[in-house]
Design a protein around this motif. Sequence first.
Motif, PDB file in Angstrom:
ATOM      1  N   GLU A   9     -77.579  46.351  84.899  1.00 21.81           N
ATOM      2  CA  GLU A   9     -78.664  46.675  83.965  1.00 21.81           C
ATOM      3  C   GLU A   9     -79.600  47.720  84.570  1.00 21.81           C
ATOM      4  OE1 GLU A   9     -82.374  44.542  81.542  1.00 21.81           O
ATOM      5  OE2 GLU A   9     -81.109  43.350  82.891  1.00 21.81           O
ATOM      6  N   ALA A  10     -79.919  47.566  85.853  1.00 15.02           N
ATOM      7  CA  ALA A  10     -80.817  48.508  86.515  1.00 15.02           C
ATOM      8  C   ALA A  10     -80.237  49.914  86.547  1.00 15.02           C
ATOM      9  CB  ALA A  10     -81.117  48.033  87.936  1.00 15.02           C
ATOM     10  N   TYR A  11     -78.965  50.036  86.900  1.00 15.65           N
ATOM     11  CA  TYR A  11     -78.340  51.358  86.968  1.00 15.65           C
ATOM     12  C   TYR A  11     -78.160  51.968  85.582  1.00 15.65           C
ATOM     13  CZ  TYR A  11     -77.461  51.260  91.982  1.00 15.65           C
ATOM     14  OH  TYR A  11     -77.622  51.258  93.344  1.00 15.65           O
ATOM     15  N   SER A  12     -77.966  51.122  84.592  1.00 13.39           N
ATOM     16  CA  SER A  12     -77.892  51.622  83.224  1.00 13.39           C
ATOM     17  C   SER A  12     -79.228  52.239  82.809  1.00 13.39           C
ATOM     18  CB  SER A  12     -77.514  50.486  82.268  1.00 13.39           C
ATOM     19  OG  SER A  12     -77.495  50.932  80.928  1.00 13.39           O
ATOM     20  N   CYS A  13     -80.319  51.568  83.182  1.00 14.06           N
ATOM     21  CA  CYS A  13     -81.657  52.110  82.906  1.00 14.06           C
ATOM     22  C   CYS A  13     -81.890  53.408  83.678  1.00 14.06           C
ATOM     23  CB  CYS A  13     -82.729  51.084  83.284  1.00 14.06           C
ATOM     24  SG  CYS A  13     -82.770  49.607  82.242  1.00 14.06           S
ATOM     25  N   LEU A  14     -81.419  53.449  84.915  1.00 16.05           N
ATOM     26  CA  LEU A  14     -81.591  54.653  85.730  1.00 16.05           C
ATOM     27  C   LEU A  14     -80.878  55.835  85.089  1.00 16.05           C
ATOM     28  CD1 LEU A  14     -81.291  54.749  89.606  1.00 16.05           C
ATOM     29  CD2 LEU A  14     -80.412  56.595  88.205  1.00 16.05           C
ATOM     30  N   ARG A  15     -79.631  55.602  84.647  1.00 14.29           N
ATOM     31  CA  ARG A  15     -78.877  56.686  84.008  1.00 14.29           C
ATOM     32  C   ARG A  15     -79.533  57.144  82.715  1.00 14.29           C
ATOM     33  NH1 ARG A  15     -74.573  53.715  86.233  1.00 14.29           N
ATOM     34  NH2 ARG A  15     -74.435  52.358  84.401  1.00 14.29           N
ATOM     35  N   GLY A  16     -80.234  56.232  82.060  1.00 12.14           N
ATOM     36  CA  GLY A  16     -80.905  56.568  80.813  1.00 12.14           C
ATOM     37  C   GLY A  16     -82.300  57.135  81.014  1.00 12.14           C
ATOM     38  N   GLN A  25     -84.813  55.602  82.318  1.00  9.48           N
ATOM     39  CA  GLN A  25     -85.837  54.556  82.248  1.00  9.48           C
ATOM     40  C   GLN A  25     -86.149  54.080  83.676  1.00  9.48           C
ATOM     41  OE1 GLN A  25     -83.317  52.159  79.438  1.00  9.48           O
ATOM     42  NE2 GLN A  25     -85.225  52.067  78.243  1.00  9.48           N
ATOM     43  N   TYR A  26     -86.809  54.947  84.424  1.00 12.07           N
ATOM     44  CA  TYR A  26     -86.996  54.699  85.851  1.00 12.07           C
ATOM     45  C   TYR A  26     -87.927  53.528  86.133  1.00 12.07           C
ATOM     46  CZ  TYR A  26     -84.863  59.301  86.012  1.00 12.07           C
ATOM     47  OH  TYR A  26     -84.004  60.359  85.831  1.00 12.07           O
ATOM     48  N   THR A  27     -88.938  53.330  85.311  1.00 10.05           N
ATOM     49  CA  THR A  27     -89.860  52.212  85.527  1.00 10.05           C
ATOM     50  C   THR A  27     -89.145  50.878  85.366  1.00 10.05           C
ATOM     51  OG1 THR A  27     -91.737  53.519  84.738  1.00 10.05           O
ATOM     52  CG2 THR A  27     -92.008  51.139  84.768  1.00 10.05           C
ATOM     53  N   LYS A  28     -88.361  50.756  84.303  1.00  7.68           N
ATOM     54  CA  LYS A  28     -87.604  49.532  84.071  1.00  7.68           C
ATOM     55  C   LYS A  28     -86.552  49.325  85.150  1.00  7.68           C
ATOM     56  CE  LYS A  28     -86.111  45.901  81.831  1.00  7.68           C
ATOM     57  NZ  LYS A  28     -86.890  44.633  81.831  1.00  7.68           N
ATOM     58  N   ALA A  29     -85.842  50.393  85.518  1.00  6.98           N
ATOM     59  CA  ALA A  29     -84.829  50.294  86.568  1.00  6.98           C
ATOM     60  C   ALA A  29     -85.452  49.848  87.883  1.00  6.98           C
ATOM     61  CB  ALA A  29     -84.135  51.640  86.744  1.00  6.98           C
ATOM     62  N   LEU A  30     -86.587  50.428  88.216  1.00 10.44           N
ATOM     63  CA  LEU A  30     -87.265  50.093  89.465  1.00 10.44           C
ATOM     64  C   LEU A  30     -87.709  48.637  89.482  1.00 10.44           C
ATOM     65  CD1 LEU A  30     -88.382  51.118  92.154  1.00 10.44           C
ATOM     66  CD2 LEU A  30     -90.465  51.813  90.945  1.00 10.44           C
ATOM     67  N   GLU A  39     -77.193  61.966  92.135  1.00 10.55           N
ATOM     68  CA  GLU A  39     -75.834  62.001  91.584  1.00 10.55           C
ATOM     69  C   GLU A  39     -75.023  60.797  92.041  1.00 10.55           C
ATOM     70  OE1 GLU A  39     -75.039  66.821  91.124  1.00 10.55           O
ATOM     71  OE2 GLU A  39     -74.621  65.808  93.021  1.00 10.55           O
ATOM     72  N   LEU A  40     -75.202  60.386  93.296  1.00  9.99           N
ATOM     73  CA  LEU A  40     -74.510  59.193  93.784  1.00  9.99           C
ATOM     74  C   LEU A  40     -75.017  57.943  93.066  1.00  9.99           C
ATOM     75  CD1 LEU A  40     -74.230  59.611  97.660  1.00  9.99           C
ATOM     76  CD2 LEU A  40     -72.380  59.582  95.989  1.00  9.99           C
ATOM     77  N   ALA A  41     -76.326  57.854  92.900  1.00  8.62           N
ATOM     78  CA  ALA A  41     -76.922  56.669  92.283  1.00  8.62           C
ATOM     79  C   ALA A  41     -76.425  56.453  90.863  1.00  8.62           C
ATOM     80  CB  ALA A  41     -78.438  56.766  92.317  1.00  8.62           C
ATOM     81  N   VAL A  42     -76.363  57.529  90.075  1.00  9.16           N
ATOM     82  CA  VAL A  42     -75.977  57.354  88.668  1.00  9.16           C
ATOM     83  C   VAL A  42     -74.485  57.013  88.530  1.00  9.16           C
ATOM     84  CG1 VAL A  42     -77.782  58.902  87.844  1.00  9.16           C
ATOM     85  CG2 VAL A  42     -75.513  59.824  88.341  1.00  9.16           C
ATOM     86  N   ARG A  43     -73.713  57.163  89.595  1.00  6.59           N
ATOM     87  CA  ARG A  43     -72.293  56.838  89.542  1.00  6.59           C
ATOM     88  C   ARG A  43     -72.004  55.373  89.874  1.00  6.59           C
ATOM     89  NH1 ARG A  43     -72.323  62.193  90.067  1.00  6.59           N
ATOM     90  NH2 ARG A  43     -70.486  63.415  89.506  1.00  6.59           N
TER      91      ARG A  43
END
Length: 328
Positions: free
Chosen positions: A203-210, A212-217, A320-324
């Motif tokens: 869920e966190a990485y999905s938010c990051l890719r979208g 939504q950095y606050t939610k991901a964090l 780029e690594l994180a979103v993968r």
Amino acid sequence: MDQASHDTAERELLEAVSTITTFSITDPTDEEQNKPKAEISCQGRKENPEKDQLQDCIASLSPNSSMTTKELQEYWRNEKRKCRQVKLLFEIPSTRIVEHHFSKYVTYKIIILQTGSFDSNKSVIERRYSDFEKLHRNLLEEFSEEMEDVTFPKKALTGNFTEEIINERKLAFKDYLRLLYSMKYIRRSKKFIDFLTRPELREAYSCLRGGQYTKALEILLEVIGLQERLTRGNPGSIVPTLCAIVVCHKDLENPASAFEYGEKALSRLHVHTSHKYYIPLLETMITLAYELGKDFLSLQEKLEEWKAKKDPVRVFTLKELAVREYIQ
């Protein structure tokens, strides 16, 4: 640093580990003698947990390490503190019935906290019966011998949503997690750790890719503490999560916080410079250090030193690594 000094420092490290593990063996308590059959059957296969933890911590220390005597001594002191056995307690205080479209299921609220002291950083997750069932199947594939006496609550044909059945399963799942955690190879296994952390990380990485950095964090900061406790013997395994936190803080324009978590990630890669995150992390840390007015030259030297030893290859950026991660 001469070879004799380095050998002396490494010998001191091994002697310190030996000293600690010597006093870790105790006689069984009355509580241990009265353990249920499943736990007793597993006890014979368990090894000294503190010794195992310490051995895991020093295993990553290369015999060709370039650390000075002082750095090596400080390193093993820190590792000794980190490698003290962490015992986790699992509680399932409540449940809730979820109705989604045409499906209906029960979720179990699991609280995971450290024993021995007041734990203000307890972790809270939710899992449903099918999640436990999948975990059990996966563990049976890899740990058939360890799991031979572990019972799993069967699914009832009717009455799955009655208060009586739900309460029975609450207690059963609590005992189930406690028993799994008591077995060294299982509690360290990727399948067990994934059960406790993967849904939240996805869920966190999905938010990051979208974006939504606050939610991901928010999610990443909740899960990182649990990951650290579950992977004490393998500190490098949480580097991706730490780097994702760096990415979130950086994109939210919190360079100081990004640098703080970047330092934590770098410390775990001290002897793992071949890790795929090492160079992207170094590059990001150089940028952050320059922005914050910190020493970036030492980081730059490490980067140039690594590039001089390795053949030039295309390296992804940290983002780029994180979103993968967790795409599948």
